[in-house]
Design a protein around this motif. Structure first.
Motif, short mmCIF file in Angstrom:
data_model
loop_
_atom_site.label_atom_id
_atom_site.label_comp_id
_atom_site.label_asym_id
_atom_site.label_seq_id
_atom_site.Cartn_x
_atom_site.Cartn_y
_atom_site.Cartn_z
N THR A 191 44.97 36.70 52.75
CA THR A 191 46.46 36.84 52.01
C THR A 191 47.18 35.64 52.22
O THR A 191 47.13 34.83 53.02
CB THR A 191 46.92 37.97 52.52
OG1 THR A 191 48.42 38.16 51.73
CG2 THR A 191 47.52 38.01 53.93
N ASN B 63 45.57 50.50 48.82
CA ASN B 63 46.02 50.41 47.28
C ASN B 63 45.77 48.98 46.80
O ASN B 63 45.37 48.08 47.61
CB ASN B 63 47.55 50.70 47.31
CG ASN B 63 48.30 49.80 47.88
OD1 ASN B 63 48.30 48.55 47.72
ND2 ASN B 63 49.11 50.31 48.94
N PRO B 64 45.77 48.79 45.51
CA PRO B 64 45.48 47.61 44.76
C PRO B 64 46.35 46.36 45.55
O PRO B 64 45.61 45.22 45.64
CB PRO B 64 45.75 47.77 43.42
CG PRO B 64 45.61 49.31 43.11
CD PRO B 64 46.21 49.81 44.26
N ASP B 65 47.49 46.61 45.94
CA ASP B 65 48.09 45.56 46.37
C ASP B 65 47.70 44.81 47.74
O ASP B 65 47.91 43.75 48.10
CB ASP B 65 49.74 45.66 46.33
CG ASP B 65 50.30 45.84 45.15
OD1 ASP B 65 49.82 45.41 44.33
OD2 ASP B 65 51.52 46.55 45.12
N THR B 66 47.11 45.85 48.58
CA THR B 66 46.69 45.56 49.77
C THR B 66 45.20 45.39 50.01
O THR B 66 44.71 44.81 51.01
CB THR B 66 47.14 46.73 50.93
OG1 THR B 66 46.55 48.00 50.57
CG2 THR B 66 48.79 46.71 50.79
N ILE B 67 44.39 45.68 49.08
CA ILE B 67 42.99 45.40 48.93
C ILE B 67 42.64 43.93 48.33
O ILE B 67 41.80 43.47 48.72
CB ILE B 67 42.18 46.38 47.97
CG1 ILE B 67 42.35 47.76 48.73
CG2 ILE B 67 40.91 45.99 47.48
CD1 ILE B 67 41.51 47.98 49.94
N TRP B 68 43.55 43.57 47.37
CA TRP B 68 43.27 42.13 46.83
C TRP B 68 42.73 40.91 47.80
O TRP B 68 41.91 40.26 47.46
CB TRP B 68 44.18 41.78 45.63
CG TRP B 68 45.38 41.10 46.47
CD1 TRP B 68 46.58 42.05 46.81
CD2 TRP B 68 45.84 39.74 46.52
NE1 TRP B 68 47.58 40.89 47.26
CE2 TRP B 68 46.93 39.63 47.40
CE3 TRP B 68 44.81 38.60 46.58
CZ2 TRP B 68 47.27 38.32 47.65
CZ3 TRP B 68 45.13 37.43 47.17
CH2 TRP B 68 46.60 37.18 47.55
N ASP C 185 39.11 40.60 48.09
CA ASP C 185 38.68 40.02 47.20
C ASP C 185 38.61 38.82 47.05
O ASP C 185 37.95 37.85 46.70
CB ASP C 185 38.74 40.92 45.79
CG ASP C 185 38.25 42.21 45.81
OD1 ASP C 185 37.29 42.50 46.63
OD2 ASP C 185 38.74 42.91 45.09
N ASN C 186 39.99 38.16 47.53
CA ASN C 186 40.16 36.87 47.62
C ASN C 186 39.62 35.95 48.63
O ASN C 186 39.40 34.72 48.53
CB ASN C 186 41.76 36.63 47.70
CG ASN C 186 42.31 35.20 47.72
OD1 ASN C 186 42.00 34.55 46.72
ND2 ASN C 186 43.27 35.00 48.39
#
Length: 168
Positions: A102, A112-117, A120-121
């Motif tokens: 992050t 949730n999508p905001d804390t999973i990305w 993937d980054n």
């Protein structure tokens, strides 16, 4: 019925074996704009004149670079020393990164999508920042057939994503 568990003795420290050393590093990630931590397991007798294969070992959700190496009871560093000493695996350098890539140091993992990305980054951090850091600081092969990635839980998810996205 096939036994799929690793035998308990594989994780036991043995007096006749010299084990590798875990070294903690901090590297700058252009991907995140932050300094990030990584642990590196260097085999016993590390020799800069040799070229070693690498294994990137990814933790599960809520973990970090200390998940596998910070708990002396899990035996993961002993396992690598044992299988290498027994000729069951090549000498290798094992990298234990923090996958949560992050750019916001206040953001914490969640479901949730905001804390999973940031998971993937990690592919970007791995390719653009971490692998070049390891290659600049250790005598490791740059060949794709000498580099492996494995993961547990969320790390397994990311291993599939990275392996299919970047087979190099």
């Amino acid at each position: 019925n096939i036994e799929l568990e690793c035998p308990e003795e594989a994780f036991r420290k043995r007096d006749e074996i010299t084990y590798g050393t875990v070294v903690h590093h901090t590297y700058y990630s252009k991907t995140t704009g932050l300094d990030r931590g990584v642990n590196v397991l260097v085999p016993a007798g590390y020799d800069e004149s040799k070229v070693y294969p690498t294994l990137y070992m990814l933790h599960g959700i809520f973990g970090d670079e200390n998940t596998f190496t910070g708990d002396s009871t899990n035996g993961i560093t002993d396992l690598f020393g044992n299988v290498q000493a027994d000729g069951l695996a090549k000498e290798m350098i094992v990298i234990f990164p923090s996958m949560y890539a992050t750019n916001d140091p206040e953001l914490k993992p969640g479901f949730n999508p905001d804390t999973i990305w940031p998971y993937d980054n990690f592919i970007n951090d791995l390719v653009n920042d971490l692998i070049p850091f390891i290659e600049a600081n250790y005598s490791v092969s740059k060949e794709r057939n000498q580099r492996a990635i494995v993961g547990f839980s969320m790390g397994g998810r990311e291993t599939l994503f990275i392996g299919l996205s970047r087979p190099d």
